[in-house]
Every structure is written in structure tokens, then in C-alpha cells.
Design a protein around this motif. Structure first.
Motif, short mmCIF file in Angstrom:
data_model
loop_
_atom_site.label_atom_id
_atom_site.label_comp_id
_atom_site.label_asym_id
_atom_site.label_seq_id
_atom_site.Cartn_x
_atom_site.Cartn_y
_atom_site.Cartn_z
N ARG A 17 -63.84 -34.76 34.47
CA ARG A 17 -63.30 -34.82 33.11
C ARG A 17 -64.05 -35.90 32.35
NH1 ARG A 17 -59.60 -39.15 32.98
NH2 ARG A 17 -58.82 -39.66 35.02
N LEU A 18 -64.18 -35.70 31.08
CA LEU A 18 -64.91 -36.66 30.26
C LEU A 18 -64.07 -37.91 30.08
CD1 LEU A 18 -67.40 -37.19 28.56
CD2 LEU A 18 -66.26 -36.07 26.66
N TYR A 19 -64.68 -39.06 30.36
CA TYR A 19 -64.00 -40.34 30.20
C TYR A 19 -64.06 -40.74 28.74
CZ TYR A 19 -62.89 -45.25 30.82
OH TYR A 19 -62.31 -46.48 30.75
N THR A 20 -62.92 -40.80 28.08
CA THR A 20 -62.92 -41.10 26.65
C THR A 20 -61.97 -42.22 26.28
OG1 THR A 20 -61.25 -39.40 26.28
CG2 THR A 20 -63.55 -38.75 26.00
N VAL A 31 -65.48 -51.36 35.50
CA VAL A 31 -66.24 -50.60 36.49
C VAL A 31 -65.70 -49.18 36.45
CG1 VAL A 31 -66.83 -50.31 38.92
CG2 VAL A 31 -66.59 -52.62 37.97
N VAL A 32 -66.56 -48.21 36.20
CA VAL A 32 -66.15 -46.81 36.17
C VAL A 32 -66.96 -46.06 37.23
CG1 VAL A 32 -66.08 -44.69 34.81
CG2 VAL A 32 -65.59 -46.87 33.72
N ILE A 33 -66.25 -45.27 38.02
CA ILE A 33 -66.91 -44.44 39.03
C ILE A 33 -66.88 -43.00 38.52
CG2 ILE A 33 -66.86 -43.60 41.38
CD1 ILE A 33 -65.36 -46.17 42.11
N ALA A 34 -68.05 -42.41 38.42
CA ALA A 34 -68.15 -41.05 37.93
C ALA A 34 -68.82 -40.20 39.01
CB ALA A 34 -68.95 -41.03 36.63
N THR A 35 -68.16 -39.13 39.43
CA THR A 35 -68.66 -38.41 40.59
C THR A 35 -69.11 -36.98 40.32
OG1 THR A 35 -66.40 -37.78 41.20
CG2 THR A 35 -67.31 -39.77 42.21
N ASP A 36 -68.37 -36.20 39.60
CA ASP A 36 -68.69 -34.78 39.47
C ASP A 36 -69.00 -34.40 38.04
OD1 ASP A 36 -68.33 -34.17 42.17
OD2 ASP A 36 -66.17 -34.01 41.90
N TRP A 37 -69.96 -33.51 37.87
CA TRP A 37 -70.39 -33.04 36.57
C TRP A 37 -70.33 -31.53 36.57
CZ3 TRP A 37 -70.14 -37.45 34.44
CH2 TRP A 37 -70.51 -38.58 35.14
N PRO A 38 -69.26 -30.94 36.05
CA PRO A 38 -69.04 -29.50 36.20
C PRO A 38 -70.01 -28.61 35.44
CG PRO A 38 -67.34 -30.49 34.83
CD PRO A 38 -68.17 -31.61 35.36
N ASP A 39 -70.64 -29.09 34.36
CA ASP A 39 -71.54 -28.21 33.62
C ASP A 39 -72.52 -29.05 32.82
OD1 ASP A 39 -70.30 -28.94 31.03
OD2 ASP A 39 -68.62 -27.76 31.76
N ASP A 40 -73.57 -28.40 32.31
CA ASP A 40 -74.61 -29.12 31.57
C ASP A 40 -74.09 -29.77 30.30
OD1 ASP A 40 -76.53 -28.64 33.45
OD2 ASP A 40 -77.41 -26.92 32.42
N GLU A 41 -73.14 -29.14 29.63
CA GLU A 41 -72.60 -29.73 28.40
C GLU A 41 -71.91 -31.06 28.71
OE1 GLU A 41 -69.31 -28.78 24.97
OE2 GLU A 41 -70.29 -27.10 25.95
N LYS A 43 -72.58 -32.98 31.25
CA LYS A 43 -73.65 -33.92 31.62
C LYS A 43 -74.28 -34.55 30.38
CE LYS A 43 -74.80 -31.28 35.71
NZ LYS A 43 -75.72 -30.30 36.26
N ARG A 44 -74.58 -33.73 29.39
CA ARG A 44 -75.18 -34.26 28.16
C ARG A 44 -74.21 -35.19 27.43
NH1 ARG A 44 -77.34 -29.14 28.19
NH2 ARG A 44 -75.67 -28.28 26.92
N SER A 45 -72.95 -34.79 27.34
CA SER A 45 -71.94 -35.62 26.67
C SER A 45 -71.78 -36.95 27.37
CB SER A 45 -70.59 -34.90 26.63
OG SER A 45 -70.66 -33.72 25.89
N MET A 46 -71.70 -36.92 28.68
CA MET A 46 -71.54 -38.16 29.44
C MET A 46 -72.76 -39.05 29.30
SD MET A 46 -68.57 -38.52 30.70
CE MET A 46 -68.93 -39.92 31.74
N SER A 47 -73.94 -38.48 29.33
CA SER A 47 -75.17 -39.28 29.19
C SER A 47 -75.17 -40.04 27.88
CB SER A 47 -76.41 -38.39 29.29
OG SER A 47 -76.51 -37.84 30.57
N PRO A 87 -80.97 -33.35 34.49
CA PRO A 87 -79.89 -33.55 33.54
C PRO A 87 -79.09 -34.80 33.90
CG PRO A 87 -79.34 -31.78 35.05
CD PRO A 87 -80.75 -32.19 35.34
N GLY A 88 -78.64 -35.54 32.90
CA GLY A 88 -77.89 -36.78 33.13
C GLY A 88 -76.49 -36.47 33.56
N PRO A 89 -75.74 -37.50 33.90
CA PRO A 89 -76.07 -38.91 33.86
C PRO A 89 -76.71 -39.45 35.14
CG PRO A 89 -73.71 -38.63 34.02
CD PRO A 89 -74.32 -37.27 34.01
N MET A 90 -76.93 -38.60 36.13
CA MET A 90 -77.56 -39.12 37.35
C MET A 90 -79.01 -39.51 37.13
SD MET A 90 -77.67 -35.63 37.38
CE MET A 90 -76.43 -34.91 38.37
#
Length: 189
Positions: A17-20, A31-41, A43-47, A87-90
Motif C-alpha cells: 500500500r502506498l505510504y501517505t 524509519v520506514v520499511i517498504a517491502t512489496d510493490w504490486p504494480d508499476d504504477e 513503483k513510480r508513485s513510491m519512487s 523500476p523504482g523504488p528498489m
């Protein structure tokens, strides 16, 4: 949640889920731990979001090949992450507020390389492309005893497990030494 009895330290784990939540104080170590990126959209939003939140240390999972190749499965070998085409954020590991974590199996083997030449890395975990520093750290990725629904325990594997471990250590560092770690870049380096 507070960490180590310190209510002014925020430790947030996100998963699919997007951290907002921007209600936190900008002067508070985060400190934020981000683990899963369900889709490219996502990924781009999080980056984009991560680049704008320099006061937050983002501990990001490097993932496995399924994040970069829709035809891969859990048995596919890890793939290189580079700062331009992945693709980000990795792929944000060179940002001062991002630590990208991959998984190691033989974590007792000392190596300065986090690319495919490192025999200690999990074969299924993504890694830095040659000449890149997109992945900064490796932590145990299997077998990790973890909680599951229903108050039970099971073993798990993945860069998400390794990422949770690194994020927990980062949060503990800030909780124990708050005057030493006031900025995300101080925690990372």
C-alpha cells in the motif's frame, strides 16, 4: 508506534500500500520499511514520494525477479538492479535516504560485492548491476521464523524478511543513540 520506549521515533512498516501519512514531525527520526510493490504504477508513485521525503530513512527490499519480469517465478534467478532501467523504488539505492536490502543465505561469508559474483547472496534475490551501488546491504533471507495469521509461526524467505531485519536494526540505532542519528543519511552511512 514508539520504539524502545521513545514515543518520538516513528517506525512504520508498509506492505502493498502506498505510504501517505505525512502527519509525523519533520524533526523526528523516521524509519520506514517498504517491502512489496504490486504494480508499476505503485513503483513510480513510491519512487517520486521517496525522493521528496529526505527526512525519512526508507529501507527497501531489492525483491526477486518477479518484480522485474512478469514471466519469472519463485525459482527464477535474481536479476541485476540498475539506476536507469529498473523500476523504482528498489533502484533508488544511491539516494541518501534509501537503503536497498537483498538477501543472503551464507551471511557469514565476508564480501564487499552485492552483485552476482557474491556467492553468499540468495540465488533468487535481486542484486546490484555491475558498476552500480543500487543495493547497499544483505541480511538473512531464509529460513526466517516469522509470525503468520492466527498467532502462529512459520518459516519464510525473501528480501522482505531481510529488509525487516535491517529496518529493525536502524530503528533500534535511532532509539538507542538519538543524538547521533538525527538525519536519514546519518543512519544510512
Amino acid at each position: 508506534d514508539s520504539v524502545g520506549g521513545r514515543p518520538n521515533l516513528t517506525f512504520q512498516m508498509i506492505n502493498q500500500r502506498l505510504y501517505t501519512d505525512t502527519s509525523f514531525s519533520k524533526s523526528t527520526p523516521i524509519v520506514v520499511i517498504a517491502t512489496d510493490w504490486p504494480d508499476d504504477e505503485t513503483k513510480r508513485s513510491m519512487s517520486s514520494y521517496i525522493r521528496g521525503e529526505k527526512g525519512v530513512l526508507w529501507v527497501v527490499a531489492a525483491g526477486d525477479p518477479r518484480l522485474l519480469n512478469p514471466h519469472a517465478d519463485e525459482n527464477s534467478p535474481g536479476v541485476p538492479i540498475d539506476s536507469d532501467s529498473s523500476p523504482g523504488p528498489m533502484n533508488l539505492g544511491e539516494e541518501e535516504n534509501v537503503v536497498v536490502v537483498t538477501a543472503c543465505i551464507r551471511c557469514d561469508v565476508e564480501s564487499r560485492s552485492l552483485n552476482d559474483s557474491n556467492p553468499a547472496l540468495a540465488s533468487w534475490a535481486n542484486y546490484s548491476a555491475k558498476g552500480e551501488k543500487t543495493v547497499q546491504m544483505a541480511a538473512p533471507g531464509e529460513p526466517i521464523l516469522s509470525t503468520v495469521k492466527g498467532g502462529q509461526y512459520a518459516t519464510a524467505f525473501g528480501t522482505s524478511q531481510a529488509t525487516a531485519m535491517v529496518g529493525g536494526i536502524a530503528a533500534a540505532m535511532v532509539a538507542r543513540f538519538p543524538t547521533d542519528y538525527k538525519r536519514a543519511s546519518q543512519i544510512k552511512y
